[in-house]
Design a protein around this motif. Structure first.
Motif, mmCIF file in Angstrom:
data_model
loop_
_atom_site.group_PDB
_atom_site.id
_atom_site.type_symbol
_atom_site.label_atom_id
_atom_site.label_comp_id
_atom_site.label_asym_id
_atom_site.label_seq_id
_atom_site.Cartn_x
_atom_site.Cartn_y
_atom_site.Cartn_z
ATOM 1 N N CYS A 1 0.829 -1.211 0.000
ATOM 2 C CA CYS A 1 0.000 0.000 0.000
ATOM 3 C C CYS A 1 0.860 1.257 0.000
ATOM 4 C CB CYS A 1 -0.930 -0.001 1.218
ATOM 5 S SG CYS A 1 -2.195 -1.286 1.185
ATOM 6 N N ALA A 2 1.938 1.237 0.777
ATOM 7 C CA ALA A 2 2.832 2.396 0.831
ATOM 8 C C ALA A 2 3.490 2.637 -0.525
ATOM 9 C CB ALA A 2 3.894 2.188 1.908
ATOM 10 N N VAL A 3 3.940 1.559 -1.173
ATOM 11 C CA VAL A 3 4.558 1.687 -2.495
ATOM 12 C C VAL A 3 3.552 2.251 -3.500
ATOM 13 C CG1 VAL A 3 5.496 0.390 -4.440
ATOM 14 C CG2 VAL A 3 6.298 -0.095 -2.123
ATOM 15 N N GLY A 4 2.310 1.763 -3.426
ATOM 16 C CA GLY A 4 1.287 2.257 -4.336
ATOM 17 C C GLY A 4 1.029 3.747 -4.161
ATOM 18 N N MET A 5 0.916 4.181 -2.891
ATOM 19 C CA MET A 5 0.648 5.598 -2.632
ATOM 20 C C MET A 5 1.818 6.473 -3.043
ATOM 21 S SD MET A 5 -2.420 6.109 -1.246
ATOM 22 C CE MET A 5 -2.360 7.543 -0.176
ATOM 23 N N LEU A 6 3.018 6.113 -2.585
ATOM 24 C CA LEU A 6 4.194 6.940 -2.869
ATOM 25 C C LEU A 6 4.562 6.902 -4.347
ATOM 26 C CD1 LEU A 6 6.361 6.019 0.262
ATOM 27 C CD2 LEU A 6 5.019 8.110 -0.124
ATOM 28 N N GLY A 7 4.379 5.745 -4.979
ATOM 29 C CA GLY A 7 4.699 5.639 -6.399
ATOM 30 C C GLY A 7 3.779 6.460 -7.280
ATOM 31 N N SER A 8 2.551 6.694 -6.812
ATOM 32 C CA SER A 8 1.597 7.468 -7.611
ATOM 33 C C SER A 8 1.897 8.963 -7.585
ATOM 34 C CB SER A 8 0.176 7.228 -7.097
ATOM 35 O OG SER A 8 -0.026 7.834 -5.830
ATOM 36 N N VAL A 9 2.650 9.407 -6.586
ATOM 37 C CA VAL A 9 2.870 10.850 -6.394
ATOM 38 C C VAL A 9 3.506 11.524 -7.609
ATOM 39 C CG1 VAL A 9 4.154 12.558 -5.045
ATOM 40 C CG2 VAL A 9 2.863 10.760 -3.884
ATOM 41 N N PRO A 10 4.648 11.033 -8.124
ATOM 42 C CA PRO A 10 5.215 11.697 -9.309
ATOM 43 C C PRO A 10 4.301 11.633 -10.518
ATOM 44 C CG PRO A 10 6.393 9.655 -8.814
ATOM 45 C CD PRO A 10 5.524 9.938 -7.646
ATOM 46 N N CYS A 11 3.532 10.547 -10.648
ATOM 47 C CA CYS A 11 2.599 10.436 -11.774
ATOM 48 C C CYS A 11 1.513 11.508 -11.691
ATOM 49 C CB CYS A 11 1.967 9.049 -11.796
ATOM 50 S SG CYS A 11 3.125 7.692 -12.078
ATOM 51 N N LEU A 12 1.032 11.764 -10.472
ATOM 52 C CA LEU A 12 0.000 12.776 -10.297
ATOM 53 C C LEU A 12 0.541 14.178 -10.584
ATOM 54 C CD1 LEU A 12 -1.744 11.459 -7.054
ATOM 55 C CD2 LEU A 12 -2.461 11.155 -9.419
ATOM 56 N N PHE A 13 1.754 14.449 -10.110
ATOM 57 C CA PHE A 13 2.373 15.743 -10.389
ATOM 58 C C PHE A 13 2.483 15.992 -11.896
ATOM 59 C CE2 PHE A 13 4.273 16.286 -6.036
ATOM 60 C CZ PHE A 13 3.830 17.579 -5.846
ATOM 61 N N ILE A 14 2.997 14.999 -12.606
ATOM 62 C CA ILE A 14 3.193 15.158 -14.054
ATOM 63 C C ILE A 14 1.842 15.309 -14.757
ATOM 64 C CG2 ILE A 14 4.062 14.040 -16.132
ATOM 65 C CD1 ILE A 14 6.202 12.721 -14.376
ATOM 66 N N THR A 15 0.850 14.512 -14.319
ATOM 67 C CA THR A 15 -0.489 14.597 -14.903
ATOM 68 C C THR A 15 -1.027 16.022 -14.846
ATOM 69 O OG1 THR A 15 -1.074 12.304 -14.402
ATOM 70 C CG2 THR A 15 -2.890 13.865 -14.620
ATOM 71 N N ILE A 16 -0.902 16.642 -13.686
ATOM 72 C CA ILE A 16 -1.462 17.970 -13.472
ATOM 73 C C ILE A 16 -0.683 19.037 -14.251
ATOM 74 C CG2 ILE A 16 -1.898 19.735 -11.713
ATOM 75 C CD1 ILE A 16 -2.275 17.343 -9.733
ATOM 76 N N LEU A 17 0.637 18.890 -14.305
ATOM 77 C CA LEU A 17 1.471 19.949 -14.888
ATOM 78 C C LEU A 17 1.559 19.904 -16.407
ATOM 79 C CD1 LEU A 17 4.390 20.009 -12.270
ATOM 80 C CD2 LEU A 17 2.418 21.553 -12.447
#
Length: 517
Positions: A354-370
């Motif tokens: 679960c921790a890997v899933g949450m932390l791994g999604s963070v850079p993907c979300l940043f790039i998605t938004i920007l």
């Protein structure tokens, strides 16, 4: 219908079942439901309380209703632009539709959790589903001067859904054990993103075909009538803990306050619930606003014209819904597969996944938004990977709750987690991001109002990655306590006062009942 204190399994209140105990062991396997008591003795032949055929039929019905549950929840997000134009409302007011729904959902969850641990769970779900069908259908008949009525009905829909979401997983846990239960729970929770994605698609599809967004809110109630009939005739109400006690079941006489104290002392439960809350905040806000965000991004790139009257272009709802469906299935299966692969080697594998899933999604979300303002295809690529990583958590989080909490308290545990998760999660996240977007836009004097409709929402969405980091930290803390709390739940075996006796030899299981009960 009165709730009588005694009765058969098919009466409203369940008949008390024999208690049971289980021995402690340091050589027991660990992982997704393999930690359940029956799965600790894989060579033992256990007679199920419900026949396998009937159990699988019941799970099929429960999965179908769960699919409709989440379809209905995100149908409004699929036609949000139409709703904003129809009622002439701002981003923050639109976000209130989700907030009102979630608030009623979370306020009633503890009530249904209490009832679900003490009374006939099937009857409770039937009543809740009936309320859900009536109010969901009613919300599709409001006119442009009745936005207040739409909000009221959305709140009542949450009451119906609360009864189902808190109780259905506990019934599944009483139908299966071991790895089989892990797979079934995985399938059940895959329908969360699957149903959410279909909600976007069916909502947008109905609005496009009919030219009226009201029809988007009618499709799930129509399909829900079938679900109600199937629930009445095909879903059993097994004794609590039946799958782990050869059908005898488990009882525990305790007050609701004692149940809450027990859960608050369970560190794995507390920290995993904090992680669930962060995930709920993130996915709730992301799912509610992303189709609208993508639509505004295409306006910024001059790929489409601004929508000034309904029906609006719903292409992004179709694509985002399809991505959510695919990533939900792949992520749920991958999370469960990783849990089963590493459970024997890594005792705290589940919270780490679960921790890997949450932390791994963070850079993907940043790039998605920007990058949304410059490249829609690249944006969808990172949406795919971000949602895939987040979807690792759904089934694994359910595993954690069910194997660190005793059977007689699982409904209460589900309800408390739902309440806290939604109260601090998606109950306010959609509104919060909408309010921030409105505040940013109103503080500027842009030359292009359309650009700032996009930019203000983009800046508000940047909150989501930071919440993802917080959630990953919660699951890392949970990983420190998971093995200890799992063993404690095994030892209690559904009773806080096990009879004084020698525990069985390592690796064995003892089932028993007190002759005086």
């Amino acid at each position: 219908m009165a709730m009588e204190p005694k009765g058969s399994v098919t009466s409203l209140q369940d008949k008390p079942k024999p208690r049971w105990s289980v021995g402690s062991s340091t050589s027991l396997h660990y992982g997704s439901f393999v930690n359940s008591l029956a799965s600790l003795t894989p060579k033992a032949e256990i007679s199920p309380a419900i026949s396998p055929k009937r159990a699988y039929i019941a799970v099929t019905v429960l999965c179908y209703i769960n699919l409709l549950n989440y379809m209905e929840r995100y149908t409004i997000a699929g036609v949000l632009s139409d709703i904003q134009i129809y009622f002439n409302i701002s981003d923050s007011t639109a976000g209130l539709l989700q907030t009102v729904f979630i608030c009623s959902f979370l306020l009633l969850a503890p009530v249904f959790g209490y009832l679900g641990d003490r009374y006939n769970r099937k009857y409770i779900m039937i009543v809740g589903l009936t309320v859900w069908l009536g109010t969901a259908a009613g919300s599709s008949f409001v006119n442009e001067s009745q936005f207040w009525l739409l909000m009221l009905l959305r709140g009542l829909v949450g009451i119906g859904e609360a009864s189902y979401s808190t109780i259905a997983p506990t019934i599944i846990s009483d139908l299966f054990t071991g790895g089989r239960r892990s797979v079934v729970i995985c399938i059940f929770y895959i329908f969360i993103p699957f149903g959410s994605g279909l909600g976007y698609i069916t909502g947008a599809g109905c609005a496009t075909i009919t030219g009226d967004w009201h029809w988007a809110l009618r499709i799930t109630p129509i399909l829900g009538v079938l679900g109600l009939v199937l629930l009445i005739f095909l879903c059993p109400n097994p004794p609590r803990g039946a799958a782990e006690t050869q059908g005898e079941g488990v009882t525990g006489e305790s007050s609701y306050l004692e149940d809450i104290k027990y859960l608050l002392k369970n560190k794995s439960y507390v920290w995993s619930s904090c992680g669930v809350t962060a995930l709920t905040f993130l996915t709730g806000a992301f799912a509610f606003w992303m189709p609208t965000f993508l639509s505004r991004a295409q306006v910024v790139q001059n790929l489409t014209a601004p929508c000034t009257q309904e029906p609006c272009n719903t292409r992004d709802s179709y694509i985002f819904g399809a991505v959510t469906v695919v990533t939900g299935i792949l992520g749920g299966a991958l999370g469960t597969g990783l849990s089963r692969k590493f459970r024997d080697k890594v005792p705290n594998a589940d919270p780490l996944i679960c921790a890997v899933g949450m932390l791994g999604s963070v850079p993907c979300l940043f790039i998605t938004i920007l990058v949304a303002s410059s490249s829609i295809p690249v944006t969808y690529v990172f949406i795919f990977f971000g949602e895939l990583l987040l979807a690792l958590n759904w089934a694994v989080m359910a595993d954690i709750l069910l194997y660190v909490v005793t059977p007689t308290r699982r409904s209460s545990a589900e309800a408390l987690q739902v309440t806290v998760g939604h109260l601090l999660g998606d109950a306010g996240s959609a509104y919060l991001l909408g309010a921030i977007s409105d505040a940013i836009r109103s503080s500027k004097l842009p030359t292009s109002n359309t650009d700032w409709r996009f930019s203000s929402l983009m800046y508000s969405l940047l909150i989501c990655p930071f919440v993802g980091i917080l959630g990953g930290g919660f699951f890392l803390v949970c990983s420190r306590y998971i093995e200890e709390d799992r063993k404690a739940a095994q030892l209690l075996g559904g009773a806080e006062d096990p009879p004084p006796q020698q525990y069985p030899a390592r690796g064995s299981l003892e089932l028993g009942s007190r002759s005086n009960e």
